[in-house]
Design a protein around this motif. Structure first.
Motif, PDB file in Angstrom:
ATOM      1  N   ALA A 355       1.060  -1.188   0.072  1.00 29.26           N
ATOM      2  CA  ALA A 355       0.058  -0.131   0.060  1.00 29.26           C
ATOM      3  C   ALA A 355       0.931   1.356   0.095  1.00 29.26           C
ATOM      4  O   ALA A 355       1.783   1.482   0.857  1.00 29.26           O
ATOM      5  CB  ALA A 355      -0.944   0.048   1.153  1.00 29.26           C
ATOM      6  N   ARG A 356       0.473   2.215  -0.786  1.00 26.31           N
ATOM      7  CA  ARG A 356       1.267   3.580  -0.941  1.00 26.31           C
ATOM      8  C   ARG A 356       0.593   4.233   0.241  1.00 26.31           C
ATOM      9  O   ARG A 356       1.078   5.155   0.908  1.00 26.31           O
ATOM     10  CB  ARG A 356       0.873   4.310  -2.158  1.00 26.31           C
ATOM     11  CG  ARG A 356       1.912   3.593  -3.154  1.00 26.31           C
ATOM     12  CD  ARG A 356       1.824   4.671  -4.335  1.00 26.31           C
ATOM     13  NE  ARG A 356       0.288   4.893  -5.160  1.00 26.31           N
ATOM     14  CZ  ARG A 356      -0.356   5.949  -4.921  1.00 26.31           C
ATOM     15  NH1 ARG A 356       0.427   7.149  -4.553  1.00 26.31           N
ATOM     16  NH2 ARG A 356      -1.534   6.216  -5.555  1.00 26.31           N
ATOM     17  N   GLU A 357      -0.666   4.127   0.409  1.00 24.88           N
ATOM     18  CA  GLU A 357      -1.495   5.071   1.488  1.00 24.88           C
ATOM     19  C   GLU A 357      -2.606   4.176   1.997  1.00 24.88           C
ATOM     20  O   GLU A 357      -3.516   3.386   1.376  1.00 24.88           O
ATOM     21  CB  GLU A 357      -2.044   6.205   0.815  1.00 24.88           C
ATOM     22  CG  GLU A 357      -1.157   7.419   0.381  1.00 24.88           C
ATOM     23  CD  GLU A 357      -1.822   8.340  -0.100  1.00 24.88           C
ATOM     24  OE1 GLU A 357      -2.514   9.441   0.667  1.00 24.88           O
ATOM     25  OE2 GLU A 357      -1.919   8.844  -1.287  1.00 24.88           O
ATOM     26  N   ALA A 358      -2.864   4.130   3.411  1.00 25.94           N
ATOM     27  CA  ALA A 358      -3.929   3.658   4.124  1.00 25.94           C
ATOM     28  C   ALA A 358      -4.720   4.965   4.553  1.00 25.94           C
ATOM     29  O   ALA A 358      -4.615   5.703   5.356  1.00 25.94           O
ATOM     30  CB  ALA A 358      -3.718   2.925   5.284  1.00 25.94           C
ATOM     31  N   LEU A 359      -5.944   4.984   3.833  1.00 27.73           N
ATOM     32  CA  LEU A 359      -6.913   6.154   4.032  1.00 27.73           C
ATOM     33  C   LEU A 359      -8.010   5.854   4.714  1.00 27.73           C
ATOM     34  O   LEU A 359      -8.673   4.684   4.776  1.00 27.73           O
ATOM     35  CB  LEU A 359      -7.395   6.516   2.593  1.00 27.73           C
ATOM     36  CG  LEU A 359      -6.459   6.817   1.631  1.00 27.73           C
ATOM     37  CD1 LEU A 359      -7.101   7.195   0.198  1.00 27.73           C
ATOM     38  CD2 LEU A 359      -5.420   7.935   1.997  1.00 27.73           C
ATOM     39  N   ALA A 360      -8.422   6.822   5.833  1.00 30.61           N
ATOM     40  CA  ALA A 360      -9.292   6.556   6.699  1.00 30.61           C
ATOM     41  C   ALA A 360     -10.566   7.905   6.216  1.00 30.61           C
ATOM     42  O   ALA A 360     -10.189   8.411   5.318  1.00 30.61           O
ATOM     43  CB  ALA A 360      -9.282   6.588   7.852  1.00 30.61           C
ATOM     44  N   SER A 361     -11.641   8.131   7.103  1.00 27.01           N
ATOM     45  CA  SER A 361     -12.426   9.104   7.002  1.00 27.01           C
ATOM     46  C   SER A 361     -13.308   9.277   5.561  1.00 27.01           C
ATOM     47  O   SER A 361     -13.455  10.316   5.035  1.00 27.01           O
ATOM     48  CB  SER A 361     -11.820  10.473   7.241  1.00 27.01           C
ATOM     49  OG  SER A 361     -10.944  10.432   8.455  1.00 27.01           O
ATOM     50  N   ALA A 362     -13.608   8.056   4.796  1.00 27.08           N
ATOM     51  CA  ALA A 362     -14.289   7.861   3.744  1.00 27.08           C
ATOM     52  C   ALA A 362     -13.577   8.879   2.727  1.00 27.08           C
ATOM     53  O   ALA A 362     -14.518   9.277   1.786  1.00 27.08           O
ATOM     54  CB  ALA A 362     -15.745   8.232   4.076  1.00 27.08           C
ATOM     55  N   GLN A 363     -12.564   8.519   2.421  1.00 31.75           N
ATOM     56  CA  GLN A 363     -11.791   9.431   1.504  1.00 31.75           C
ATOM     57  C   GLN A 363     -12.009   9.088   0.242  1.00 31.75           C
ATOM     58  O   GLN A 363     -11.459   9.733  -0.869  1.00 31.75           O
ATOM     59  CB  GLN A 363     -10.192   9.726   1.923  1.00 31.75           C
ATOM     60  CG  GLN A 363      -9.999  10.352   2.998  1.00 31.75           C
ATOM     61  CD  GLN A 363      -8.556  10.621   3.379  1.00 31.75           C
ATOM     62  OE1 GLN A 363      -7.801  10.882   2.359  1.00 31.75           O
ATOM     63  NE2 GLN A 363      -8.032  10.517   4.450  1.00 31.75           N
ATOM     64  N   MET A 364     -12.379   7.979   0.136  1.00 30.43           N
ATOM     65  CA  MET A 364     -12.756   7.333  -1.333  1.00 30.43           C
ATOM     66  C   MET A 364     -14.485   7.319  -1.316  1.00 30.43           C
ATOM     67  O   MET A 364     -14.838   6.225  -2.129  1.00 30.43           O
ATOM     68  CB  MET A 364     -12.355   5.950  -1.504  1.00 30.43           C
ATOM     69  CG  MET A 364     -10.696   6.073  -1.873  1.00 30.43           C
ATOM     70  SD  MET A 364     -10.408   6.843  -3.431  1.00 30.43           S
ATOM     71  CE  MET A 364      -8.472   6.822  -3.389  1.00 30.43           C
ATOM     72  N   GLY A 365     -15.083   7.966  -0.586  1.00 31.94           N
ATOM     73  CA  GLY A 365     -16.621   7.928  -0.727  1.00 31.94           C
ATOM     74  C   GLY A 365     -17.123   6.978   0.490  1.00 31.94           C
ATOM     75  O   GLY A 365     -16.287   6.039   1.193  1.00 31.94           O
ATOM     76  N   GLN A 366     -18.535   7.147   0.588  1.00 32.41           N
ATOM     77  CA  GLN A 366     -19.030   6.248   1.796  1.00 32.41           C
ATOM     78  C   GLN A 366     -19.760   5.212   1.052  1.00 32.41           C
ATOM     79  O   GLN A 366     -20.285   5.201  -0.060  1.00 32.41           O
ATOM     80  CB  GLN A 366     -19.877   7.078   2.784  1.00 32.41           C
ATOM     81  CG  GLN A 366     -19.472   8.157   3.523  1.00 32.41           C
ATOM     82  CD  GLN A 366     -20.200   8.652   4.246  1.00 32.41           C
ATOM     83  OE1 GLN A 366     -21.108   8.291   4.729  1.00 32.41           O
ATOM     84  NE2 GLN A 366     -20.035  10.001   4.709  1.00 32.41           N
ATOM     85  N   SER A 367     -20.243   4.146   2.010  1.00 31.46           N
ATOM     86  CA  SER A 367     -21.317   3.182   1.445  1.00 31.46           C
ATOM     87  C   SER A 367     -22.451   3.316   2.073  1.00 31.46           C
ATOM     88  O   SER A 367     -22.624   3.955   3.083  1.00 31.46           O
ATOM     89  CB  SER A 367     -20.489   1.777   1.684  1.00 31.46           C
ATOM     90  OG  SER A 367     -21.422   0.810   1.294  1.00 31.46           O
ATOM     91  N   LEU A 368     -23.525   2.729   1.283  1.00 30.87           N
ATOM     92  CA  LEU A 368     -24.897   2.770   2.204  1.00 30.87           C
ATOM     93  C   LEU A 368     -25.217   1.235   2.817  1.00 30.87           C
ATOM     94  O   LEU A 368     -26.216   1.245   3.453  1.00 30.87           O
ATOM     95  CB  LEU A 368     -26.124   2.912   1.118  1.00 30.87           C
ATOM     96  CG  LEU A 368     -26.455   4.449   1.018  1.00 30.87           C
ATOM     97  CD1 LEU A 368     -27.567   4.569   0.205  1.00 30.87           C
ATOM     98  CD2 LEU A 368     -26.762   5.166   2.296  1.00 30.87           C
TER      99      LEU A 368
END
Length: 754
Positions: A355-368
């Motif tokens: 992994a280059r980056e481990a992203l939190a806080s829905a930085q790739m959008g949220q799911s329903l």
């Protein structure tokens, strides 16, 4: 006043007059920070400290250039996007800057133009936020000879030696080279381990390292040392040619995180006296292996048991929101405690590198959908995410605003050099020009614009690494192309949208372009972020019901073609139509606002309903037989796209009142109630039986999105002639293939359909 008492005041006045005035070359010292939702990552409300007091920045005139300056000042590579209207909550203190104007080349936000410090007419409801791109860049420490320190952000590559390796794409076998202090160095193979090879391969985008017999490379090394025409003997005696040793554990996501040793400890001596350069062989993932060929070395290891994973809503290959398949349903992972170790396990499981980056806080959008995993802890040796320790997300209290995402290392394929955009106002738009073989030689040319669509544009933007496609242009007369690319060299292009390059899409053999290219050449406009519309499937299921509605109340709906064709032959206004009504709630879970493509000047006025349509067909409503035959249909024009409500206290930006701007802000949703016109399917002519109820949002893909796979909602539906039952409603990509096949089998058995 006595003269003695006045002297101190006069001295202070004199010192102030003699103080040099601040100039543009000496901007005031400021400090920046990101506050609010997503603070743990790369996003948040932009705040700055001026004269010892923290304050905010107004969103007036703020743009991506200003965001880039702020992100670089914070230590990131650049900016991904910015947000207006206090997206990350309202700040406190003064609004220090208003009408910020940056060219993008400034080293500090203090160097940009503005109204002046503290000169603003903004409220904190207009506080600006930014989303920065890339990892937080570390400061590289200087390594003394003999030191054993944690490496800075090193570059690494494989230099191919053998003829077949030089021709392979990607390069999978060769000599390990590391760039340190601006110079490429080779690594001594003395003490080189399998763990080192694993980390090198992961850094370069490969999931596994392969077995390699180095005896052949040793023979080549010895031959070059004896060759009087080779400079290898002289170079290998210089310590600047080498890195003495790496000490990787095998779990590091990047080679720069392994301890390194430039030279042996103790008194000065040769760095690699009897060794040669380290060589590796990496095994590419299935997506990067050539068709009908197998990777050299050991075959891919047998897949470990565990839940499947996938990435959603990423602009580039190897990035996206992490989703896990559990109990037949796809769900997300909580970003709390999400780190590079766990993200690397996901990347390797999917056939990428670490992994280059481990992203939190829905930085790739949220799911329903559901959230499955929380508190994921991995050692880095796991083959699948299911082997890591975790807890059920339902026990953690984690919400979708913390959905985890990853950006993986992927192999360098060179696809970006095979396409370019020409004539646009920015690098993200222009005429599409491709490099393809013509008559035995590579040649640049344009692409025929006939039948060019959003899927094809998405592939081009991904191939260039500039995000999502916002528009696909079939006419590009306003963009002058390159002089050496005037000829059409590609036509009939058809892409699924998942290809790595435009050349992988289907296209004509001999070029056939009825429009002739030129002003009808294909073009694209790309964007770094995009919206993502998802319908609330549960609400559809809960609100569905039947209504027998008199024709006297359906004249406007009939005018807008919201009834079945049989309604044309009825004795108006006598009789009624049977309507399947329901409510729909459409969420924007992406990273940009959803806006109609057409401006207000192009909206269509509908006299009967007394409103404008910003998108003529916003949703399709269909009733299908179990084998997919359509028996009834409806459609809904977007006469009012607005923010009905928003997640996390975000401010609503769009409202239809008074001919206002239409759209759906990110993290907000628009609700169409069951009791408004055309929010139905006319089932007057439908016979009793079992059916599939289907809703498609943005069916014509009139507006680009980051993910179209979740635009469909399907429900199982049973109609007995008087009542209707709707159950098992889900978005099109919410379930695994095995669960969907079971659903279909049960439906067929229920109606004895073979």
């Amino acid at each position: 006043m006595p003269v003695a008492a006045a002297l101190p005041a006069l001295l202070q006045l004199l010192l102030l007059l003699l103080r040099p005035a601040p100039t543009q070359a000496q901007p005031p010292e400021i400090q920046l920070r990101l506050v609010g939702a997503g603070t743990g990552g790369r996003e948040g409300r932009l705040e700055l400290r001026y004269q010892g007091t923290w304050g905010t920045v107004c969103d007036d005139d703020f743009d991506i250039h200003a965001a880039a300056v702020a992100c670089r000042e914070l230590g990131f590579e650049g900016a991904e996007t910015w947000s207006h209207s206090a997206t990350y909550g309202r700040g406190e203190g003064p609004v220090w800057l208003d009408n910020v104007r940056c060219s993008g080349t400034e080293s500090s936000l203090a160097q940009c133009g503005s109204n002046g410090w503290g000169v603003s007419d903004c409220q904190h409801s207009e506080d600006v936020g930014v989303v920065c791109s890339g990892p937080l860049l570390p400061r590289a420490p200087s390594l003394a000879s003999g030191a054993r320190l944690q490496g800075s952000r090193l570059e690494v590559r494989i230099k191919p030696v053998l003829a077949w390796a030089k021709l392979s794409v990607p390069v999978t076998e060769g000599v390990v080279e590391v760039k340190y202090e601006g110079r490429w160095r080779q690594v001594c193979d003395a003490g080189w381990t399998r763990n080192n090879s694993r980390v090198v391969c992961g850094t370069l985008g490969f999931p596994h390292e392969g077995h390699l017999d180095t005896s052949f490379y040793r023979k080549l090394w010895n031959l070059k040392l004896k060759d009087p025409l080779s400079s290898l003997k002289t170079l290998s005696q210089k310590n600047t040619f080498w890195i003495h040793r790496f000490g990787c554990l095998g779990t590091e996501p990047h080679l720069s995180q392994c301890p390194l040793q430039l030279a042996p400890l103790g008194r000065p001596r040769p760095t690699c006296p009897r060794g040669m350069h380290a060589v590796v062989r990496c095994v590419p993932g299935p997506e990067f292996q050539k068709a009908k060929t197998k990777a050299k070395g050991k075959p891919l290891r047998k897949a470990a048991k565990g839940p499947a994973v996938r990435l959603r809503a990423g602009a580039q290959v190897g990035e996206g929101r992490v989703e896990v398949l559990l109990h037949g349903q796809w769900g997300t992972v909580c970003g709390q405690s999400w780190d590079l170790q766990a993200a690397s396990v996901v990347c390797r499981q999917l056939g990428y590198g670490t992994a280059r980056e481990a992203l939190a806080s829905a930085q790739m959008g949220q799911s329903l959908g559901p959230m499955h995993l929380a508190e994921v802890r991995c050692s880095g040796y796991e083959r699948v995410l299911g082997e890591c320790s975790f807890q059920e997300a339902a026990q953690s209290g984690c919400g979708h605003e913390a959905d985890a995402a990853v950006r993986c290392h992927v192999p360098h394929m060179g696809y970006e050099s095979q396409v370019r955009l020409a004539g646009g106002r920015s690098p993200e738009e222009g005429v599409v020009e491709v490099l393809v073989p013509v008559a035995g030689a590579l040649k640049w040319g344009s692409v025929c614009g006939a039948h060019w669509g959003l899927n094809e544009a998405m592939v081009v933007c991904r191939q260039l690494g500039v995000g999502f496609a916002s528009q696909a242009h079939q006419e590009t007369w306003y963009w002058p192309g390159s002089r050496d690319a005037g000829e059409v060299v590609l036509s009939g292009v058809r892409c699924a949208g998942t290809e790595l390059s435009l050349q992988q899409c289907q296209h004509h053999g001999p070029v056939h372009c009825p429009t002739g290219g030129g002003r009808f050449s294909a073009g694209v406009s790309c964007t770094r972020t995009a919206p993502d519309l998802v319908m609330n499937a549960q609400l559809v299921q809960e609100t569905a019901y039947l209504e027998d509605r008199p024709l006297s109340l359906l004249s406007c709906a009939h005018e807008e073609s919201c009834l079945s064709s049989s309604a044309d032959h009825m004795d108006w206004p006598y009789g009624h139509r049977r309507l399947l009504r329901f409510s729909s709630q459409i969420h924007n879970l992406g990273r940009a606002d959803f806006r109609p493509r057409a401006g207000r000047h192009a909206w269509v006025w509908h006299q009967c309903h007394q409103h404008y349509h910003s998108i003529e067909v916003f949703t399709h409503y269909d009733l299908l037989t179990l084998n997919g035959t359509k028996v009834a249909e409806g459609h809904k024009a977007s006469f009012c796209l607005e923010d009905s409500n928003c997640h996390g206290g975000r401010q609503r930006s769009f409202a239809c009142a008074n001919f206002g701007e239409q759209g759906v802000s990110m993290s907000c949703w628009d609700t169409y109630r069951h009791d408004i016109d055309c929010q139905w399917i006319d089932i007057t002519d439908v016979r009793p039986g079992s059916y599939i109820f289907q809703v498609i949002v943005n069916p014509l893909r009139d507006v680009a999105e980051s993910d179209f796979s979740n635009n469909v909602v399907r429900c199982q539906c049973k109609y007995d002639g008087q009542h209707i039952w709707m159950h098992a409603c889900h978005t099109g990509d919410a379930h695994g293939a095995d669960v969907l096949s079971v659903m279909e089998q049960q439906q067929r058995l229920a109606t004895n359909l073979v």
